[in-house]
Design a protein around this motif. Sequence first.
Motif, PDB file in Angstrom:
ATOM      1  N   TRP A  48       0.544  -1.606   0.343  1.00 43.39           N
ATOM      2  CA  TRP A  48      -0.160  -0.229   0.023  1.00 43.39           C
ATOM      3  C   TRP A  48       1.250   1.184  -0.133  1.00 43.39           C
ATOM      4  N   GLY A  55      -7.986  -6.452   4.446  1.00 42.88           N
ATOM      5  CA  GLY A  55      -8.952  -5.596   5.724  1.00 42.88           C
ATOM      6  C   GLY A  55      -8.883  -6.213   6.521  1.00 42.88           C
ATOM      7  N   CYS A  66      -9.808   6.508  11.634  1.00 36.56           N
ATOM      8  CA  CYS A  66     -10.021   5.545  10.280  1.00 36.56           C
ATOM      9  C   CYS A  66     -11.389   4.930  10.219  1.00 36.56           C
ATOM     10  N   ASN A  75     -11.996   8.330   9.073  1.00 36.88           N
ATOM     11  CA  ASN A  75     -11.518   8.833   7.765  1.00 36.88           C
ATOM     12  C   ASN A  75     -13.500   9.417   7.383  1.00 36.88           C
ATOM     13  N   TRP A 125     -14.108   0.914   3.579  1.00 31.16           N
ATOM     14  CA  TRP A 125     -13.358   0.176   2.895  1.00 31.16           C
ATOM     15  C   TRP A 125     -13.362  -1.387   2.356  1.00 31.16           C
ATOM     16  N   LYS A 164     -10.026  -4.491  -3.058  1.00 28.88           N
ATOM     17  CA  LYS A 164      -9.317  -2.697  -3.128  1.00 28.88           C
ATOM     18  C   LYS A 164      -9.180  -1.147  -2.847  1.00 28.88           C
ATOM     19  N   LYS A 165     -10.960  -1.414  -2.733  1.00 31.15           N
ATOM     20  CA  LYS A 165     -11.645   0.744  -3.014  1.00 31.15           C
ATOM     21  C   LYS A 165     -11.891   1.349  -2.708  1.00 31.15           C
ATOM     22  N   TRP A 166     -12.094   1.992  -2.217  1.00 37.47           N
ATOM     23  CA  TRP A 166     -13.211   3.248  -1.484  1.00 37.47           C
ATOM     24  C   TRP A 166     -14.411   2.488  -1.635  1.00 37.47           C
ATOM     25  N   CYS A 187      -8.509   8.291   6.249  1.00 37.78           N
ATOM     26  CA  CYS A 187      -8.039   8.144   4.686  1.00 37.78           C
ATOM     27  C   CYS A 187      -9.249   8.655   4.295  1.00 37.78           C
TER      28      CYS A 187
END
Length: 327
Positions: free
Chosen positions: A43, A141, A241, A267, A272, A277-279, A309
Amino acid sequence: MGFEKGASLLEDLIEKAGGCAVMDGGFATQLESHGAFINDPLWSALCLIKDPHLIKQVHLEYLEAGADILVTSSYQATIPGFLSRGLSLEEGESLLKKSVKLAVEARDKFWDGVGCVPGNSYNRALVAASIGSYGAYLADGSEYSGCYGPGVNLDKLKDFHRRRLQVIVEAGPDLLAFETIPNKLEAQACVELLEEENIQIPSWICFGSVDGENAPSGESFKECFEILNKSKKVNAVGINCASPHFIESLVCKFKELTTKAIVVYPNSGAIWDGRAKKWLPSMCFGDEEFELFAPRWRNQGAKVIGGCCRTTPSTIRAISKALKETT
Ligand SMILES: C[S+](C)CC[C@H](N)C(=O)O
Ligand SMILES: N[C@@H](CCS)C(=O)O
Ligand SMILES: [Zn+2]
């Protein structure tokens, strides 16, 4: 406020900041906004190898936005992570030290410059070395679930954290920021390591939360804080977060559970998706909401406020302005 001996650096900063210090915002988020590629098991720590200049730039952007505390780029920088990338132990340890060095250099450069501009008022920022959870290293995650599986016990977590902690402390940060701790077991591992390694700099331990009431594992904060409260090596505790919608009630809860200083850096409210692997967009706070809520969090008792984030330097500028205007 509940500060213990050895915490004066952090305590002094909070006092100089008028009772509540501002920290920086989403670090990986800001690296990405400059085009850094971080969709990788390391990351944002990939930038320690590929884009160190960007790391320094992001630190400077947060200082310009008003951050009193910088968090280093070491959230997902781990020795096993670097080894599995084919780096040597020496190279991995040198990258950990580099994360502290880049933040210290940015802070010193910024500090040397602000004195020259009449009318500027900044505090000399502290550098907090990020120590991300085991779940961050797993990159699956699990820092948001706390589910580490039956093979993970206290000793394994301590073994995972120990060498990184030693190397990072040797690099000379002002404080330690344990981030996104998802369960009681890992909180205990961090506390025991701080004691066993006899760490002399202040530290905070921050948890996530997905339901707004408990740690991500579902364990109560009451249980988690019983462990933290016993240690003088833990100077502050808090939340990072997690959704900003949870912060008001969590600060109230934490005030009842501890006398330690409370740190909050939520955040944006995005969620997440650890597999993709994305918001995922959700009910997010914009900068205006952060500006509105930061003084409320401060008035409830938070002593350090920032963003995690999906927050940016403009979020931190808004928080800093709101806290200064209402001091
Ligand atoms: C704070 S989360 C968005 C960090 C990234 C995660 N540990 C992963 O590597 O997938
Ligand atoms: N300090 C890290 C935390 C990720 S949850 C960052 O801001 O990228
Ligand atoms: Zn985050």
